[in-house]
Design a protein around this motif. Sequence first.
Motif, PDB file in Angstrom:
ATOM      1  N   GLN A  42      96.126  31.676  55.938  1.00  0.00           N
ATOM      2  CA  GLN A  42      95.953  32.869  56.767  1.00  0.00           C
ATOM      3  C   GLN A  42      97.296  33.538  57.045  1.00  0.00           C
ATOM      4  OE1 GLN A  42      93.796  31.482  60.192  1.00  0.00           O
ATOM      5  NE2 GLN A  42      91.840  31.466  59.114  1.00  0.00           N
ATOM      6  N   THR A  45      98.308  35.491  54.001  1.00  0.00           N
ATOM      7  CA  THR A  45      97.552  36.742  53.921  1.00  0.00           C
ATOM      8  C   THR A  45      98.129  37.780  54.872  1.00  0.00           C
ATOM      9  OG1 THR A  45      95.528  35.594  53.264  1.00  0.00           O
ATOM     10  CG2 THR A  45      95.269  37.784  54.245  1.00  0.00           C
ATOM     11  N   ARG A  48     101.491  39.042  53.592  1.00  0.00           N
ATOM     12  CA  ARG A  48     101.289  39.951  52.456  1.00  0.00           C
ATOM     13  C   ARG A  48     100.801  41.316  52.947  1.00  0.00           C
ATOM     14  NH1 ARG A  48      98.847  36.667  49.533  1.00  0.00           N
ATOM     15  NH2 ARG A  48      96.755  37.039  50.309  1.00  0.00           N
ATOM     16  N   GLU A  49      99.848  41.319  53.870  1.00  0.00           N
ATOM     17  CA  GLU A  49      99.337  42.585  54.409  1.00  0.00           C
ATOM     18  C   GLU A  49     100.432  43.350  55.148  1.00  0.00           C
ATOM     19  OE1 GLU A  49      95.958  41.421  56.743  1.00  0.00           O
ATOM     20  OE2 GLU A  49      94.665  41.193  54.988  1.00  0.00           O
TER      21      GLU A  49
END
Length: 70
Positions: A42, A45, A48-49
């Motif tokens: 998580q 993620t 990266r976002e």
Amino acid sequence: MSDLDLPLLPSADQIRRREFATIRRGYDPDQVRDYLHQVAAQVETLEREARDAKLGRAKIDETTAAMAAP
């Protein structure tokens, strides 16, 4: 820094590699490891976002600046 201290924003890799002492009564090490892997995924993620959002914002700023230039 003690063994239990974490950096303010631990990386996904730091989360995955975290080790805990084994005691006679306590948490199941396999469950702890699985949980840490889920949290690390998580975090990856989210990282990266956030990176993608920053890149997108930089492109918008460049486009806006180019359009505003005489």
